[in-house]
Design an enzyme around this catalytic site. Sequence first.
Site, PDB file in Angstrom:
ATOM      1  CB  CYS A 150      36.846  18.916  24.113  1.00 17.18           C
ATOM      2  SG  CYS A 150      35.087  19.237  24.283  1.00 17.18           S
TER       3      CYS A 150
ATOM      4  CD  GLU B 217      -1.133  -0.556   3.670  1.00 14.70           C
ATOM      5  OE1 GLU B 217      -1.906  -1.511   3.427  1.00 14.70           O
ATOM      6  OE2 GLU B 217      -1.031  -0.021   4.774  1.00 14.70           O
TER       7      GLU B 217
ATOM      8  CB  CYS C 149      35.528  15.343  24.622  1.00 17.20           C
ATOM      9  SG  CYS C 149      35.756  16.158  26.206  1.00 17.20           S
TER      10      CYS C 149
ATOM     11  CE  LYS D   9      10.303   6.173   5.529  1.00 18.05           C
ATOM     12  NZ  LYS D   9      11.059   7.121   6.297  1.00 18.05           N
TER      13      LYS D   9
ATOM     14  CB  CYS E 235      33.249  17.830  28.744  1.00 16.47           C
ATOM     15  SG  CYS E 235      32.701  18.568  27.197  1.00 16.47           S
TER      16      CYS E 235
ATOM     17  CG  ASP F 171       4.747  12.678   4.274  1.00 19.08           C
ATOM     18  OD1 ASP F 171       4.977  12.295   5.440  1.00 19.08           O
ATOM     19  OD2 ASP F 171       5.420  13.539   3.692  1.00 19.08           O
TER      20      ASP F 171
ATOM     21  CE1 TYR G  16      -1.300   2.392  10.079  1.00 25.01           C
ATOM     22  CE2 TYR G  16      -1.647   4.143   8.486  1.00 25.01           C
ATOM     23  CZ  TYR G  16      -1.157   3.701   9.699  1.00 25.01           C
ATOM     24  OH  TYR G  16      -0.526   4.585  10.523  1.00 25.01           O
TER      25      TYR G  16
ATOM     26  CE  LYS H 147       6.186   5.292   6.110  1.00 25.39           C
ATOM     27  NZ  LYS H 147       6.178   6.738   6.339  1.00 25.39           N
TER      28      LYS H 147
ATOM     29  CB  CYS I  11      35.631  20.933  28.462  1.00 26.82           C
ATOM     30  SG  CYS I  11      36.243  19.333  27.898  1.00 26.82           S
TER      31      CYS I  11
HETATM   32  O1  D41 Z   1       0.515   4.957   5.091  1.00 26.65           O
HETATM   33  C1  D41 Z   1       1.169   4.921   6.113  1.00 26.65           C
HETATM   34  N1  D41 Z   1       1.833   5.992   6.528  1.00 26.65           N
HETATM   35  C2  D41 Z   1       1.220   3.673   6.936  1.00 26.65           C
HETATM   36  C3  D41 Z   1       1.751   3.742   8.217  1.00 26.65           C
HETATM   37  C4  D41 Z   1       0.721   2.445   6.461  1.00 26.65           C
HETATM   38  N2  D41 Z   1       0.185   2.348   5.229  1.00 26.65           N
HETATM   39  N3  D41 Z   1       0.773   1.341   7.243  1.00 26.65           N
HETATM   40  C5  D41 Z   1       1.281   1.389   8.511  1.00 26.65           C
HETATM   41  N4  D41 Z   1       1.285   0.271   9.258  1.00 26.65           N
HETATM   42  C6  D41 Z   1       1.761   0.289  10.495  1.00 26.65           C
HETATM   43  C7  D41 Z   1       1.722  -0.984  11.310  1.00 26.65           C
HETATM   44  C8  D41 Z   1       2.240  -2.132  10.515  1.00 26.65           C
HETATM   45  C9  D41 Z   1       2.565  -0.849  12.563  1.00 26.65           C
HETATM   46  C10 D41 Z   1       0.307  -1.247  11.703  1.00 26.65           C
HETATM   47  C11 D41 Z   1       1.790   2.604   9.042  1.00 26.65           C
HETATM   48  C12 D41 Z   1       2.275   2.568  10.371  1.00 26.65           C
HETATM   49  N5  D41 Z   1       2.243   1.396  11.061  1.00 26.65           N
HETATM   50  C13 D41 Z   1       2.804   3.718  11.081  1.00 26.65           C
HETATM   51  N6  D41 Z   1       2.619   4.980  10.794  1.00 26.65           N
HETATM   52  C14 D41 Z   1       3.266   5.736  11.701  1.00 26.65           C
HETATM   53  C15 D41 Z   1       3.859   4.930  12.588  1.00 26.65           C
HETATM   54  C16 D41 Z   1       3.563   3.654  12.214  1.00 26.65           C
END
Ligand code: D41
Length: 675
Positions: free
Chosen positions: A410, A114, A428, A316, A434, A118, A226, A116, A413
């Site tokens: 350092c 899926e 240091c 990412k 320090c 933001d 999700y 991600k 200090c």
């Molecule tokens: O779309 C997202 N940002 C997203 C975040 C996603 N599609 N799935 C997620 N699934 C999880 C778990 C697996 C831990 C249930 C998440 C996040 N966590 C998440 N977003 C921020 C911290 C964790």
Amino acid sequence: MSDNLQTELELLKQKLAELNHAYYVLDNPLVSDAQYDELYKKLLEIEKQHPEWITLNSPSQRVGDKPLSHFESVTHAVPMFSLDNAFSQDDLVDFQRRIKDRLNTQEEVEFSAEPKMDGLAINIRYVDGKLAQATTRGDGLVGEDVTHNIRTLPSLPLHLLGKGWPHILEVRGEVFMSKQVFHSLNEEFVSRNEKPFANPRNAAAGTLRQLDPKIAAQRKLSLYLYGWGQISEQWLLPSTYSAAIQTFKDWGLPVNPDSQVVLGAKGMSDYYDQLIEKRADLPYEIDGIVYKVNRLDTHEKLGFTAKAPRWAIARKFPAEEVWTRLLDVDIQVGRTGALTPVARLEPVSVGGVIVSNATLHNLDEIERKDVRIGDMVIVRRAGDVIPEVVGPVLAQRPDSVKKFMMPNACPECGSAVVKEQDKAVYRCTGGLFCPAQRKRALQHFVSRKAMDIVGLGDKLIEQLGALEIVKHPDDLYRLDVQTLAAMDRMAEKSAQKVIDAINASKQTTLARFVFALGIPEVGEVTAKNLANHFLSLEAIIAATKEALVEVDDVGDIVAEHIVNFFNQPHNKEVIDGLLAAGVHWPTPQVKAIAENSIFANKVVVLTGSLQQLTRSDAKQKLEALGAKVTGSVSAKTDFVIAGEKAGSKLTKAEQLGISVLTEAEWIEMMGDNNG
Ligand code: D41
């Protein structure tokens, strides 16, 4: 007559909820806007005649009538984990490899893929199908109640559709602002001569942080769900993640239409290519892809690390890179004296965020990359990671560049700087003399997982340090209200609070104390292992390297750090000072009790909601009895302690024939050993 009118009102509410769902979730409007408005007006009329009929789940009640005065903290019933990151296809291949190894299988794994989003993670609680509470993720354990703002999200049902939902259902997802809403909001800000938001994520965060829900209602945030948190009763989850999400969708909850089930590393990679193509056309910003193992029984088998599930990963997208001038390199001195070079940059916008500092990691990196002061450099920022300097743009190197040199002394200090053997780290040697190390050491000492002294913020520590009132942790215990009240932004009342917190911290545990000392490489877990192994501070101090490596998690390097730490006379002085000030702890109970405890060396799973103890107290008690407490039921589990409304873990335990105890039975069994 009035009965009929009330029925009409109920029908209107239902109808409007359905139309809303079709419009915002299914993206498939069933009537024109004018028709919707007409129905809504009718509802308002009836509610005006009969205000006593207005219920919280009426579409007229999305915006409450008054702003809040503050946010309440809420402890999550089930912690909200974060996600591990992957940055390449290789990382994803490794991810699947690790899963196959743990499952002991050669078969390709099925994943749900899926986008991600933001945005911000949120937990939404429904009780008997009614929206009851919404909380931010916060630190994963404790968040803030933002129900008033979340109620205004047009795509979120105030009452679940269909039926068959559990008594308590917590769903989790990401709140975000669509690109379109973001751009029109920023245009509006600019036209009013106000500062626009840097990106949709900040705009969504800024909106949720409002006390007045009218603002959130105007800004129209979006949401995709999700995951889930607490789910009550014998309600059984389906066998796959994708089916669970489909169930949420059937109940009218908004879920991402762009997710897909894929097979193996190839499937993950194809989805990636496909989404990169689509990225610019999506109506929302994404910063990557989340892959989750689809089968839920596999989730149970894989379990969690300290911070994230082993069955999910976030890939990412490549970071954004820009060029800017490296103006200078500063040195930052960390808690354990490590010197980190920090790039001072000509401020530049990277992915909507202004960056003026970036990490250069260490001297080896600077030399390897051949970065020089005055260079045009490439700066990269990936998601929420600290920006870094990738390297110089050699074609644009001016003649005037200077090489960076690690100082011999350092900068804070003046103590000698030494290079750590076989490592790129320069340190240091000033230790707690320090001021920079002192400040960081104090920040660490008072932090939540160490001595947990609330109210002693960074500013106050800095001031107390600069005035040489507090140089070492033991000095904290000699503070009085008058001294504190004389500091900036402090008054008698707040000073008293800090003193109370300092006094309260005297009663602690050996593990917290050892962690608070800030021995290099000794984190929370290692400190706990040391405490449970040696049982007293004297024994830890007296331990040789050979004795130390016997402890879980302690290798040669950590053992050496520990021995070195206690060999420093001034560290001993500080410890003596703390003990003299009255810092104390009970002897850890582990060994003494563990030998005759039923739970010694047993693997125990806690599930359901406990009535007499909190989850974390129960866990502590079990650990004190020598048990290992884990999160998922498997053939290795010895006991499952089931609180009320235990769900799939209990079912699993029963299937596997594992001993199940009720909370009361367990407490009974602990008998006298439960202190
Ligand atoms: O779309 C997202 N940002 C997203 C975040 C996603 N599609 N799935 C997620 N699934 C999880 C778990 C697996 C831990 C249930 C998440 C996040 N966590 C998440 N977003 C921020 C911290 C964790």
